[in-house]
Design a protein around this motif. Structure first.
Motif, PDB file in Angstrom:
ATOM      1  N   GLU A 146     -26.023  88.655  46.577  1.00  0.00           N
ATOM      2  CA  GLU A 146     -26.578  87.491  46.576  1.00  0.00           C
ATOM      3  C   GLU A 146     -25.968  86.429  47.082  1.00  0.00           C
ATOM      4  O   GLU A 146     -26.463  85.066  47.217  1.00  0.00           O
ATOM      5  CB  GLU A 146     -26.784  87.044  44.881  1.00  0.00           C
ATOM      6  CG  GLU A 146     -25.587  87.135  43.913  1.00  0.00           C
ATOM      7  CD  GLU A 146     -25.694  86.460  42.676  1.00  0.00           C
ATOM      8  OE1 GLU A 146     -26.420  85.401  42.566  1.00  0.00           O
ATOM      9  OE2 GLU A 146     -25.089  87.006  41.664  1.00  0.00           O
ATOM     10  N   ALA A 147     -24.647  86.432  47.377  1.00  0.00           N
ATOM     11  CA  ALA A 147     -23.779  85.543  48.173  1.00  0.00           C
ATOM     12  C   ALA A 147     -24.246  85.573  49.481  1.00  0.00           C
ATOM     13  O   ALA A 147     -23.876  84.607  50.238  1.00  0.00           O
ATOM     14  CB  ALA A 147     -22.407  85.723  48.024  1.00  0.00           C
ATOM     15  N   ASP A 148     -24.793  86.737  49.963  1.00  0.00           N
ATOM     16  CA  ASP A 148     -25.157  86.838  51.529  1.00  0.00           C
ATOM     17  C   ASP A 148     -26.173  85.865  51.981  1.00  0.00           C
ATOM     18  O   ASP A 148     -27.397  86.063  51.236  1.00  0.00           O
ATOM     19  CB  ASP A 148     -25.209  88.268  51.846  1.00  0.00           C
ATOM     20  CG  ASP A 148     -25.788  88.482  53.381  1.00  0.00           C
ATOM     21  OD1 ASP A 148     -24.743  88.192  54.003  1.00  0.00           O
ATOM     22  OD2 ASP A 148     -26.717  88.562  53.476  1.00  0.00           O
ATOM     23  N   LEU A 157     -24.027  93.943  44.307  1.00  0.00           N
ATOM     24  CA  LEU A 157     -25.512  92.897  43.834  1.00  0.00           C
ATOM     25  C   LEU A 157     -24.820  91.594  44.125  1.00  0.00           C
ATOM     26  O   LEU A 157     -25.421  90.658  44.519  1.00  0.00           O
ATOM     27  CB  LEU A 157     -25.959  93.299  42.534  1.00  0.00           C
ATOM     28  CG  LEU A 157     -26.997  92.065  41.617  1.00  0.00           C
ATOM     29  CD1 LEU A 157     -28.055  92.056  42.818  1.00  0.00           C
ATOM     30  CD2 LEU A 157     -27.337  92.519  40.464  1.00  0.00           C
ATOM     31  N   ALA A 158     -23.568  91.226  43.530  1.00  0.00           N
ATOM     32  CA  ALA A 158     -23.105  90.035  43.553  1.00  0.00           C
ATOM     33  C   ALA A 158     -22.781  89.603  44.899  1.00  0.00           C
ATOM     34  O   ALA A 158     -23.121  88.448  45.317  1.00  0.00           O
ATOM     35  CB  ALA A 158     -21.911  89.859  42.966  1.00  0.00           C
ATOM     36  N   LEU A 159     -22.307  90.692  45.825  1.00  0.00           N
ATOM     37  CA  LEU A 159     -22.218  90.148  47.301  1.00  0.00           C
ATOM     38  C   LEU A 159     -23.410  89.951  47.878  1.00  0.00           C
ATOM     39  O   LEU A 159     -23.339  89.233  49.031  1.00  0.00           O
ATOM     40  CB  LEU A 159     -21.330  91.534  47.701  1.00  0.00           C
ATOM     41  CG  LEU A 159     -19.941  91.535  47.475  1.00  0.00           C
ATOM     42  CD1 LEU A 159     -19.323  92.812  47.940  1.00  0.00           C
ATOM     43  CD2 LEU A 159     -18.977  90.400  47.909  1.00  0.00           C
ATOM     44  N   ALA A 182     -15.097  91.762  51.968  1.00  0.00           N
ATOM     45  CA  ALA A 182     -15.246  91.229  50.973  1.00  0.00           C
ATOM     46  C   ALA A 182     -15.414  92.271  49.919  1.00  0.00           C
ATOM     47  O   ALA A 182     -14.565  92.508  48.738  1.00  0.00           O
ATOM     48  CB  ALA A 182     -16.562  90.542  50.642  1.00  0.00           C
ATOM     49  N   ILE A 227     -22.657  96.340  40.354  1.00  0.00           N
ATOM     50  CA  ILE A 227     -22.738  95.074  40.014  1.00  0.00           C
ATOM     51  C   ILE A 227     -21.913  94.146  41.081  1.00  0.00           C
ATOM     52  O   ILE A 227     -22.409  93.167  41.566  1.00  0.00           O
ATOM     53  CB  ILE A 227     -22.306  94.680  38.648  1.00  0.00           C
ATOM     54  CG1 ILE A 227     -23.533  95.088  37.897  1.00  0.00           C
ATOM     55  CG2 ILE A 227     -22.088  93.239  38.412  1.00  0.00           C
ATOM     56  CD1 ILE A 227     -22.849  95.145  36.272  1.00  0.00           C
ATOM     57  N   LEU A 228     -21.014  94.521  41.628  1.00  0.00           N
ATOM     58  CA  LEU A 228     -20.093  94.049  42.544  1.00  0.00           C
ATOM     59  C   LEU A 228     -20.995  93.951  43.939  1.00  0.00           C
ATOM     60  O   LEU A 228     -21.149  92.789  44.625  1.00  0.00           O
ATOM     61  CB  LEU A 228     -18.636  94.769  43.003  1.00  0.00           C
ATOM     62  CG  LEU A 228     -18.302  94.310  44.154  1.00  0.00           C
ATOM     63  CD1 LEU A 228     -17.848  92.869  44.342  1.00  0.00           C
ATOM     64  CD2 LEU A 228     -16.871  94.986  44.430  1.00  0.00           C
TER      65      LEU A 228
END
Lengths: 535, 148
Positions: free
Chosen positions: B92-94, B88-90, B31, B85-86
C-alpha cells in the motif's frame, strides 16, 4: 529581562493564542518551551497519489524507518494512526517521569504541542456549558470570534449552528466527499425524525481549516495529505501561530528549556523560574514579573506540584478527559464505489445528541475512510488476508468511523500527583471513571447506532471500541476556575490563587468538560486572559 | 541477511505474487528486509504449528492460500500472518500497487455483495482444506522439532 515582560511557559494552542493576544496589546512576551521542531510537509501542490509517487522511499515515509506506523496483529495499546513524521510530537523528555493508572496519557514537548497532531475540530462551549466559569459567557463569545478570525474556521450555517454559536460567520466548508454528501442527503430526508426521536442534529464539521488564502497559509485544495501534515498550512496548527508571533516586535521565543519550578515569596509573589536546558548544561534561574503557565494540563501540574512540594501540596484533584468510543460503520449504498483520495481526510460531519435522562450531551465526529493506511483494517476482517484485501477494496469507499465523545466532570478520585518513586520525583496520573459510565455509555452508543441506521449506514455492535481514558487528549480540570475562591483555583482573570502574579491558561483551568474537542475553547480562554493581562 | 534465505518460508516474491503484485518484490525487498529485522520477523518460529504453517506456505501459491486461511482462523498473531501483513503494508506504500489497491473490484453494491459472498465461501473451503495437511505437518514438526 525587559520590564513588563510576560513569561509564557509552553507553545501549544493556548500559549500561542495568549501570546498573540498580549502582543496585539503591545505587551512584551518571552515564551519558554522545550520546543522540539516538527518538520513541515513539502510539495504544497501535490495531491496524495502524486506525492506518494514523488517520495524517494515511500515505505520509510509512510511506515517509518523501523516500521513505527506498521500495525501488526500483536499490536498492543491504542492505535492512533500517527504517521512517522509526527512521531516527534509525542516523544518523551528525559527527566520527565510519569506513571499512570486508569489513564493512558499523551504528552508533547514539541513546538506547537499536542495540537500539532489535532484534527481541527473547533466546537465552542455553549453558554450553558460556560455556567461554571466565573465570568460572563459573552466574554468568551468575544474571544471565540477573535480566535476564529485569527486561525480561520470553516463550517456551514446549518442545524449545528443551534448548538455551536461560534464562530457566527464561518468560512465556507471544505468540499465534501461523495460518502459525506450521501450521509448529508440521508440526514435531510430524516431530519425531523432524528430531531424528534433521537434529539439529534447533524451538520458540516467546524474545522480550523482555511477555505480561502490567508497570508502564508493557503486554502485547502483537498490534497488528501492531512494525516501526514498539511503542506499548505490550511489546517491550523500552533506552529503557524508561533510563526506569527515571531514576526512581531516584543516577542522572544526560547526553545530547549524545561521549566522545573516556580519560586515565590511567602506572600505569593512569584520572583523566579528555575530552568533546565534540555540538551545539557547548568540549570538557570530567571527573574520574572508575570508568569502564565500554558504547558498543557499535565506538564503544568508537574511544574505546580514541584513548586509546592515544600509546602505539603502533592496532589491536584479533578483531572478530566472525554471518554471516546470509536464506532466503525458501513454505508451499503457505497459498496464497490471507491473513495476519493483527494479530499479532506478528517471528519467532515459532526452531530450532537441529547440523550435525556440526566445524561449530558453527546458529541460525535463522523469521518469517512480515505487515505489512512489500510493494513490495520484489512487484517481485522475475519477471513484470509488475500480475500480480505479483495473484500476491502470494495468496502473502502463505504467505510466510516464515528468518534463519540462523552462529557466528564471533576471528581476528587481522579488526580495528578507528584510522588517519590525510587528517589525520582514522578508524576502520577490517576483516573477513575464516573460511576454512571457503565450505563450511560451503552445507552449513548445505542442511540448513535440508531442515528446511523437513519442515515443509511450499519454499525456492527461488536466493532465498537471504547478507547482508554487519556486517548482523547482533552485533559483538563486540575487548577480550575472558581467563583468561590480557594487555593489552587483560578480567579476570573486566570490568576492562580494565592499567587499575585502567576496565571494559568491551558486545560487545567476548565471547571467542567463538555463532550467536545476543547482546543478552540482553550485558545479563546487564553486569548481572553491575554486581553485582561494586556489591557 | 537476504530475506530469501531467512529461515521461514515463503519468500517475498511468492507473497507479492500471490497477493496479485508479481513485479513488486525487487523494489520492496530492501524495506521488507529492514522492517522484518526491526519487527523480529526473521527468527525461526519456536512453535511447531508456526513452522508447519511456514512449510505449507512454501508449497507455492496453493500452499500459501491454505496457510493464509488456516492462519486467519487459528494463528492470527502468528509469524506467517505478520509477514503477510508487512508485505501488504509495503504494497500500500508502493505508488503503483497502492493505486491498484485504492480502486474497487466491483462496480457497485450488488457486485460487492456478490464478491463478499464468494470470498466468504472461498475462505471456508480453503480453511477446511487446510486442516488435513496442517494436521500432518504439525504432527511431523512436533515429532522431529523441524529437523527432519
Amino acid at each position: 529581562m525587559t520590564v513588563g515582560t510576560v513569561v509564557i511557559v509552553g507553545s501549544g494552542a493556548s500559549g500561542v493564542a495568549l501570546a498573540l493576544s498580549l502582543l496585539e496589546r503591545g505587551r512584551k512576551v518571552l515564551m519558554l518551551d522545550v520546543g522540539r521542531e516538527v518538520v513541515r510537509a513539502d510539495h504544497p501542490d501535490l495531491a496524495f497519489p502524486a506525492w506518494r509517487r514523488s517520495l524517494a522511499d515511500p515505505a520509510e515515509t509512510l511506515l517509518g524507518r523501523s516500521g513505527e506506523a506498521l500495525v501488526l496483529p500483536d499490536h498492543d495499546g491504542e492505535y492512533y494512526g500517527f504517521p512517522p513524521a509526527k512521531k516527534i510530537i509525542f516523544e518523551g523528555l528525559e527527566g520527565f517521569d510519569w506513571v499512570a493508572d486508569g489513564f493512558a496519557p499523551l504528552l508533547s514537548f514539541a513546538r506547537g504541542g499536542l495540537a500539532e497532531a489535532w484534527t481541527g475540530g473547533s466546537y465552542a462551549f455553549t453558554p450553558e456549558e460556560l455556567e461554571g466559569f466565573p465570568f460572563p459567557a459573552d466574554e468568551m463569545g468575544e474571544a471565540y470570534e477573535a480566535v476564529a478570525s485569527e486561525i480561520g474556521i470553516s463550517g456551514a450555517e446549518d442545524d449545528l449552528s443551534e448548538v455551536f454559536p461560534h464562530p457566527a460567520h464561518p468560512l465556507p466548508p471544505v468540499e465534501a466527499d461523495a460518502h459525506t454528501t450521501r450521509l448529508l442527503a440521508r440526514y435531510d430526508l430524516a431530519r425531523e425524525t432524528l430531531r424528534r426521536k433521537e434529539s439529534c442534529v447533524l451538520g458540516r464539521a467546524r474545522l480550523a481549516v482555511l477555505t480561502r488564502d490567508r497570508g502564508e497559509r493557503k486554502a485547502c485544495t483537498r490534497l488528501g495529505r492531512c494525516l501526514w501534515g498539511c503542506p499548505r498550512g490550511a489546517l491550523y496548527t500552533p506552529s503557524w501561530g508561533l510563526a506569527r508571533c515571531q514576526e512581531r516586535d516584543g516577542f522572544t521565543y526560547r526553545p530547549g528549556i524545561r521549566v522545573l519550578r516556580i519560586e515565590a515569596t511567602d506572600g505569593g509573589d512569584v520572583r523566579r523560574l528555575h530552568l533546565r536546558p534540555v540538551d545539557g548544561g547548568a540549570d538557570e534561574v530567571l527573574e520574572v514579573e508575570t508568569v502564565v503557565l500554558a504547558a498543557g494540563t499535565l506538564a503544568t501540574a508537574d511544574i505546580v506540584l514541584r513548586s509546592l512540594a515544600g509546602v505539603g501540596v502533592d496532589r491536584l484533584p479533578g483531572l478530566m478527559d472525554n471518554r471516546q468510543v470509536l464506532v466503525p460503520f458501513v454505508s451499503p449504498g457505497r459498496l464497490g464505489k471507491g473513495f476519493e483520495p483527494e479530499s479532506y481526510q478528517y471528519h467532515q460531519l459532526a452531530m450532537v445528541i441529547e440523550p435525556g435522562g440526566g445524561a449530558r450531551q453527546i458529541h460525535a465526529l463522523i469521518t469517512t475512510l480515505k487515505t489512512a493506511m489500510i493494513h490495520p483494517v484489512v487484517q481485522s476482517l475475519p477471513i484470509g488476508l488475500k480475500g480480505a484485501l479483495r473484500l476491502f477494496r470494495d468496502l473502502h469507499g463505504a467505510l466510516g468511523l464515528v468518534n463519540v465523545n462523552f462529557a466528564d466532570e471533576r471528581r476528587d478520585e481522579s488526580f495528578v500527583a507528584l510522588e517519590d518513586l525510587g528517589g525520582t520525583a514522578t508524576l502520577r496520573v490517576h483516573y477513575e471513571p464516573p460511576p454512571l459510565e457503565r450505563t450511560r455509555l451503552p445507552a449513548g452508543l445505542r442511540r448513535v447506532r440508531r442515528v446511523l441506521r437513519r442515515l443509511g449506514a450499519f454499525a456492527p455492535r461488536s466493532m465498537a471500541h471504547v478507547r482508554p481514558m487519556g486517548a482523547s487528549v482533552h485533559y483538563a480540570g486540575t487548577l480550575p476556575y472558581s467563583a468561590n475562591g480557594g487555593d489552587l483555583t483560578l480567579d476570573a482573570a486566570g490568576r492562580l490563587r494565592p499567587f499575585r502574579n502567576l496565571y494559568v491558561a491551558d486545560g487545567s483551568a476548565l471547571p467542567s468538560l463538555p463532550s467536545k474537542n476543547l482546543t478552540y475553547t482553550l485558545m479563546a480562554n487564553a486569548w481572553r486572559v491575554g486581553r485582561l493581562l494586556g489591557d | 541477511m537476504n530475506a530469501e534465505h531467512l529461515p521461514p518460508a515463503p519468500s517475498l516474491d511468492m507473497m507479492t505474487s500471490w497477493l496479485g503484485f508479481p513485479d513488486t518484490a525487487p523494489r520492496l525487498r530492501e524495506a521488507y528486509e529492514r522492517l522484518a529485522r526491526a519487527r523480529g520477523l526473521e527468527a525461526r518460529p519456536p512453535r511447531s504449528l508456526d513452522r508447519a504453517l511456514d512449510r505449507l506456505a512454501s508449497w507455492g501459491r496453493p500452499g500459501l492460500a491454505l496457510a493464509d486461511a488456516f492462519a486467519a482462523r487459528f494463528r492470527k498473531r502468528g509469524p506467517l500472518r505478520r509477514r503477510l501483513i508487512l508485505v501488504l503494508a509495503l504494497l500500500e506504500a508502493d505508488p503503483d500497487a497502492g493505486e491498484v489497491l485504492d480502486t474497487p473490484l466491483s462496480r457497485g453494491p450488488a457486485g460487492a455483495v456478490f464478491r463478499g459472498v464468494i470470498e466468504a465461501v472461498g475462505h471456508v473451503l480453503l480453511l477446511l482444506a487446510s486442516i488435513p495437511p496442517m494436521a500432518v505437518l504439525a504432527g511431523w514438526e512436533s515429532a522431529t522439532g523441524g529437523r527432519g
